[in-house]
Write a protein that holds these residues in place. Structure first.
Motif, PDB file in Angstrom:
ATOM      1  N   ARG A  21       0.811  -1.211   0.000  1.00 25.69           N
ATOM      2  CA  ARG A  21       0.000   0.000   0.000  1.00 25.69           C
ATOM      3  C   ARG A  21       0.846   1.264   0.000  1.00 25.69           C
ATOM      4  NH1 ARG A  21      -3.681  -0.700   5.162  1.00 25.69           N
ATOM      5  NH2 ARG A  21      -1.626  -1.285   5.957  1.00 25.69           N
ATOM      6  N   SER A  22       2.070   1.168   0.567  1.00 25.19           N
ATOM      7  CA  SER A  22       2.896   2.363   0.755  1.00 25.19           C
ATOM      8  C   SER A  22       3.163   3.067  -0.568  1.00 25.19           C
ATOM      9  CB  SER A  22       4.229   1.970   1.397  1.00 25.19           C
ATOM     10  OG  SER A  22       4.008   1.322   2.626  1.00 25.19           O
ATOM     11  N   ALA A  23       2.968   4.361  -0.568  1.00 24.32           N
ATOM     12  CA  ALA A  23       3.150   5.149  -1.785  1.00 24.32           C
ATOM     13  C   ALA A  23       4.613   5.567  -1.918  1.00 24.32           C
ATOM     14  CB  ALA A  23       2.246   6.383  -1.749  1.00 24.32           C
ATOM     15  N   MET A  24       5.469   4.639  -2.219  1.00 27.95           N
ATOM     16  CA  MET A  24       6.879   4.943  -2.431  1.00 27.95           C
ATOM     17  C   MET A  24       7.250   4.621  -3.875  1.00 27.95           C
ATOM     18  SD  MET A  24       8.971   1.828  -0.524  1.00 27.95           S
ATOM     19  CE  MET A  24       8.412   2.240   1.122  1.00 27.95           C
ATOM     20  N   ASP A  25       8.342   5.207  -4.328  1.00 27.34           N
ATOM     21  CA  ASP A  25       8.793   4.912  -5.685  1.00 27.34           C
ATOM     22  C   ASP A  25       9.861   3.827  -5.641  1.00 27.34           C
ATOM     23  OD1 ASP A  25      11.102   6.193  -4.824  1.00 27.34           O
ATOM     24  OD2 ASP A  25      10.636   8.078  -5.859  1.00 27.34           O
ATOM     25  N   VAL A  26      10.357   3.437  -6.817  1.00 25.61           N
ATOM     26  CA  VAL A  26      11.327   2.341  -6.898  1.00 25.61           C
ATOM     27  C   VAL A  26      12.617   2.664  -6.142  1.00 25.61           C
ATOM     28  CG1 VAL A  26      12.732   0.944  -8.472  1.00 25.61           C
ATOM     29  CG2 VAL A  26      10.338   1.442  -9.042  1.00 25.61           C
ATOM     30  N   PRO A  27      13.230   3.849  -6.309  1.00 28.32           N
ATOM     31  CA  PRO A  27      14.455   4.147  -5.545  1.00 28.32           C
ATOM     32  C   PRO A  27      14.240   4.057  -4.023  1.00 28.32           C
ATOM     33  CG  PRO A  27      14.234   5.700  -7.350  1.00 28.32           C
ATOM     34  CD  PRO A  27      12.950   4.914  -7.301  1.00 28.32           C
ATOM     35  N   GLU A  28      13.080   4.505  -3.534  1.00 23.84           N
ATOM     36  CA  GLU A  28      12.820   4.423  -2.088  1.00 23.84           C
ATOM     37  C   GLU A  28      12.731   2.967  -1.632  1.00 23.84           C
ATOM     38  OE1 GLU A  28      10.198   8.240  -0.750  1.00 23.84           O
ATOM     39  OE2 GLU A  28       9.281   6.935  -2.255  1.00 23.84           O
ATOM     40  N   PHE A  29      12.067   2.159  -2.420  1.00 22.13           N
ATOM     41  CA  PHE A  29      11.960   0.745  -2.049  1.00 22.13           C
ATOM     42  C   PHE A  29      13.327   0.069  -2.091  1.00 22.13           C
ATOM     43  CE2 PHE A  29      11.048  -3.777  -3.146  1.00 22.13           C
ATOM     44  CZ  PHE A  29      10.418  -4.122  -1.958  1.00 22.13           C
ATOM     45  N   ARG A  30      14.116   0.384  -3.096  1.00 16.57           N
ATOM     46  CA  ARG A  30      15.459  -0.204  -3.171  1.00 16.57           C
ATOM     47  C   ARG A  30      16.306   0.199  -1.966  1.00 16.57           C
ATOM     48  NH1 ARG A  30      17.075   0.247  -9.666  1.00 16.57           N
ATOM     49  NH2 ARG A  30      15.606  -1.390 -10.369  1.00 16.57           N
ATOM     50  N   ASN A  31      16.161   1.426  -1.510  1.00 15.80           N
ATOM     51  CA  ASN A  31      16.886   1.851  -0.308  1.00 15.80           C
ATOM     52  C   ASN A  31      16.418   1.061   0.911  1.00 15.80           C
ATOM     53  OD1 ASN A  31      18.574   3.755  -1.507  1.00 15.80           O
ATOM     54  ND2 ASN A  31      17.072   5.423  -1.264  1.00 15.80           N
ATOM     55  N   MET A  32      15.121   0.751   0.956  1.00 16.22           N
ATOM     56  CA  MET A  32      14.601  -0.064   2.048  1.00 16.22           C
ATOM     57  C   MET A  32      15.211  -1.466   2.015  1.00 16.22           C
ATOM     58  SD  MET A  32      10.690  -1.238   2.852  1.00 16.22           S
ATOM     59  CE  MET A  32      10.992  -2.778   2.001  1.00 16.22           C
ATOM     60  N   VAL A  33      15.361  -2.015   0.807  1.00 13.57           N
ATOM     61  CA  VAL A  33      15.961  -3.343   0.668  1.00 13.57           C
ATOM     62  C   VAL A  33      17.432  -3.297   1.090  1.00 13.57           C
ATOM     63  CG1 VAL A  33      16.530  -5.199  -0.938  1.00 13.57           C
ATOM     64  CG2 VAL A  33      14.349  -3.982  -1.161  1.00 13.57           C
ATOM     65  N   ARG A  34      18.154  -2.246   0.707  1.00  9.30           N
ATOM     66  CA  ARG A  34      19.558  -2.091   1.137  1.00  9.30           C
ATOM     67  C   ARG A  34      19.657  -2.097   2.665  1.00  9.30           C
ATOM     68  NH1 ARG A  34      19.589   1.799  -3.064  1.00  9.30           N
ATOM     69  NH2 ARG A  34      20.925   1.177  -4.831  1.00  9.30           N
ATOM     70  N   ALA A  35      18.739  -1.361   3.293  1.00  6.62           N
ATOM     71  CA  ALA A  35      18.750  -1.293   4.754  1.00  6.62           C
ATOM     72  C   ALA A  35      18.450  -2.661   5.375  1.00  6.62           C
ATOM     73  CB  ALA A  35      17.725  -0.257   5.234  1.00  6.62           C
ATOM     74  N   ALA A  36      17.532  -3.412   4.771  1.00  6.71           N
ATOM     75  CA  ALA A  36      17.206  -4.747   5.287  1.00  6.71           C
ATOM     76  C   ALA A  36      18.406  -5.678   5.166  1.00  6.71           C
ATOM     77  CB  ALA A  36      16.006  -5.320   4.524  1.00  6.71           C
ATOM     78  N   ILE A  37      19.125  -5.611   4.053  1.00  2.22           N
ATOM     79  CA  ILE A  37      20.319  -6.439   3.871  1.00  2.22           C
ATOM     80  C   ILE A  37      21.382  -6.059   4.888  1.00  2.22           C
ATOM     81  CG2 ILE A  37      22.228  -6.951   2.288  1.00  2.22           C
ATOM     82  CD1 ILE A  37      20.178  -6.667  -0.019  1.00  2.22           C
ATOM     83  N   ALA A  38      21.554  -4.747   5.110  1.00  2.00           N
ATOM     84  CA  ALA A  38      22.554  -4.283   6.073  1.00  2.00           C
ATOM     85  C   ALA A  38      22.249  -4.768   7.483  1.00  2.00           C
ATOM     86  CB  ALA A  38      22.631  -2.757   6.047  1.00  2.00           C
ATOM     87  N   GLU A  39      20.958  -4.859   7.824  1.00  2.00           N
ATOM     88  CA  GLU A  39      20.583  -5.252   9.178  1.00  2.00           C
ATOM     89  C   GLU A  39      20.504  -6.753   9.378  1.00  2.00           C
ATOM     90  OE1 GLU A  39      17.050  -4.364  12.504  1.00  2.00           O
ATOM     91  OE2 GLU A  39      16.989  -3.410  10.522  1.00  2.00           O
ATOM     92  N   PHE A  40      20.033  -7.491   8.369  1.00  2.00           N
ATOM     93  CA  PHE A  40      19.713  -8.902   8.583  1.00  2.00           C
ATOM     94  C   PHE A  40      20.615  -9.884   7.835  1.00  2.00           C
ATOM     95  CE2 PHE A  40      15.670  -6.634   9.347  1.00  2.00           C
ATOM     96  CZ  PHE A  40      15.491  -6.984  10.683  1.00  2.00           C
ATOM     97  N   VAL A  41      21.630  -9.396   7.148  1.00  2.55           N
ATOM     98  CA  VAL A  41      22.608 -10.271   6.492  1.00  2.55           C
ATOM     99  C   VAL A  41      23.951 -10.085   7.188  1.00  2.55           C
ATOM    100  CG1 VAL A  41      23.822 -10.802   4.353  1.00  2.55           C
ATOM    101  CG2 VAL A  41      21.391 -10.224   4.286  1.00  2.55           C
ATOM    102  N   ALA A  42      24.606 -11.195   7.519  1.00  2.00           N
ATOM    103  CA  ALA A  42      25.893 -11.124   8.202  1.00  2.00           C
ATOM    104  C   ALA A  42      26.900 -10.318   7.396  1.00  2.00           C
ATOM    105  CB  ALA A  42      26.423 -12.532   8.454  1.00  2.00           C
ATOM    106  N   ALA A  43      27.786  -9.631   8.105  1.00  2.00           N
ATOM    107  CA  ALA A  43      28.743  -8.732   7.457  1.00  2.00           C
ATOM    108  C   ALA A  43      29.590  -9.439   6.415  1.00  2.00           C
ATOM    109  CB  ALA A  43      29.641  -8.079   8.510  1.00  2.00           C
TER     110      ALA A  43
END
Length: 484
Positions: free
Chosen positions: A51-73
């Motif tokens: 539902r969130s009204a975000m564009d593709v770059p915003e969603f990609r930034n969200m995915v980057r943040a998820a990888i940074a938090e939940f994927v081992a270094a």
């Protein structure tokens, strides 16, 4: 030991609810790890929809943040992350309206596997399924993945199955239970059916009883209002623990084939006997040292929902007649552990004078932490002084036994999503299996509601209510220790 990574077919995967907690913690980081391993081809596309009204770059930034938090270094490679991110798209979509569906259809490509992950509330399953067909986005080869809960009773589970069946065939529906994606759960089938050692002993003649434990140290804080509508029986026993019981108790399928395996699991569920009240213990954790108890966490002073449940279950068939299965699960317990323990009977006759030192043989399948298996056997205690017996473990931690690759066991969600793309339903629940599980569970819940049973209090950090200890003690048995 080097594991083989076999790339899957090129696919378009649409994740409905892509901005939610599950997508950020498990699905998107898991897909990145599969991409890093080489299992996801670079031509694949992952499309977030929410539902969130975000564009593709915003969603990609969200995915980057998820990888940074939940994927081992050590698994984060900037170049690989950017290559993975380039495969990601996003569509703001209205599950109950028309917004975003034409945009989603425009992103679909012909000639590739199409999969749709419903990481949303079950109330939206029907709306999503209907619009996927209304807009000709899904075809006869498409697959949908639906998250639990699969209803809260038999009636709602049937209604949910009927809703999905109106738009998709059973072969297209993947009901996901992440417990079945765990390496140890699958190894349970390998241990049973790929070795002559255990299967001849896997029956009531040699097995005294089976214990299945899922213990958590956390409470329900933060989601107490949701949990209070389900409780341990609905949240854990009816699905996760039921699946573990089925894999332990099932007969050998004629082939490692999705329907053959699920046929045998269904037979186990249908063979479960009704559970009398005296074989059920329910509990709620109490507050201590400034830590709130379940009543406070649930925000319901009149709650009668259980945060702990223990049951003695009987399987009425030739293989298991007379061998009880003890199930227990709870919040705020002493330690975090998920395990299956098969406790074998004692030898019919001991030739040793030190018979009092004998301990039963136990095969323990650990799901968490430290996935692996452990077989306790009796040996002679080293040294002079006669034949003294002692128990030792034959231990196989996957991380140690399989070397570096064993330490890199894929997350359950990673494995299961790749199975969806392959079209392999072996580790997913079938509709009739879900309904049979509810048909057994409903009378148990209805019984304690009719009796107005109140859960027993237990101290946070303990092993659960005292009544659960008595459940085993009256049978001359005892629970395995839950360790901190």
């Amino acid at each position: 030991m080097v594991s083989r990574v076999i790339p899957v077919e090129v696919f378009d995967l649409v994740i409905f609810g892509a901005t939610g907690d599950l997508a950020n913690r498990k699905i998107l980081p898991g897909l990145y790890r599969r991409y890093l391993s080489g299992q996801i081809p670079p031509e694949c596309r992952i499309i977030g929809a929410a539902r969130s009204a975000m564009d593709v770059p915003e969603f990609r930034n969200m995915v980057r943040a998820a990888i940074a938090e939940f994927v081992a270094a050590e698994k984060r490679d900037d170049a690989v992350i950017e290559a993975f991110i380039s495969q990601i798209d996003y569509v703001a979509i209205d599950a109950k309206g028309e917004g975003g569906w034409s945009e989603l259809k425009a992103l679909m490509r012909p000639g590739v596997v199409r999969a749709f992950y419903f990481s949303v509330a079950p109330a939206l399953f029907g709306d999503l399924a209907e619009r996927l067909h209304l807009h000709a986005i899904a075809d006869a080869q498409s697959r949908i993945v639906v998250e639990k809960p699969f209803g809260r009773d038999l009636a709602s589970a049937r209604a949910l199955n009927e809703t999905l069946a109106a738009h998709f065939s059973e072969a297209q529906i993947y009901r996901i239970d992440h417990y079945l994606g765990k390496e140890t759960v699958q190894n349970l089938m390998a241990v049973r059916f790929a070795n002559i050692l255990f299967e001849p002993l896997w029956n009531a003649q040699y097995v005294d009883h089976v214990q299945i434990t899922v213990a958590e140290t956390v409470g329900v804080e933060g989601r107490g209002a949701y949990y209070d509508k389900s409780g341990a029986m609905r949240d854990m026993v009816q699905n996760h623990m039921m699946q573990l019981l089925c894999l332990i108790a099932m007969e050998p399928p004629y082939h490692f084939d999705p329907d053959a395996v699920r046929d045998e699991k269904l037979k186990v569920i249908r063979a479960l006997q009704p559970v009398p009240p005296e074989d059920i213990v329910r509990g709620q954790y109490l507050g201590a040292k400034g830590t709130p108890g379940y009543v406070a966490d649930s925000e319901n002073p009149d709650t009668k929902t259980e945060s702990y449940v223990a049951l003695k279950v009987q399987v009425a068939n030739w293989r298991w007649q007379g061998t009880p299965f003890y199930l227990r699960t709870g919040k705020k317990l002493r330690g975090r552990a998920s395990e299956i323990a098969i406790i074998f009977k004692e030898p019919p006759h001991s030739i040793f004078d030190d018979a009092k030192g004998w301990h039963e043989n136990v095969l323990v399948i650990r799901l968490q932490p430290n996935e692996g298996m452990n077989l306790s056997v009796m040996i002679k205690e080293p040294g002079p002084g006669g034949m003294r017996l002692t128990q030792v473990p034959l231990d196989m931690s996957f991380a140690e036994a399989l070397g570096e690759d064993g330490a890199d066991i894929p997350d359950a969600y990673e494995r299961l999503i790749m199975d969806v793309i392959r079209g392999n339903q072996t580790l997913f629940m079938r509709g009739d299996e879900v309904e049979a599980a509810w048909a057994w569970t409903d009378p148990i819940i209805e019984g304690w509601e009719a009796r107005d049973d109140k859960p027993r209090g237990y101290d946070a950090g303990s092993s659960g209510p005292e009544d659960a200890l008595m459940l085993m003690h009256r049978d001359g048995r005892r629970w395995r220790e839950i360790r901190e």
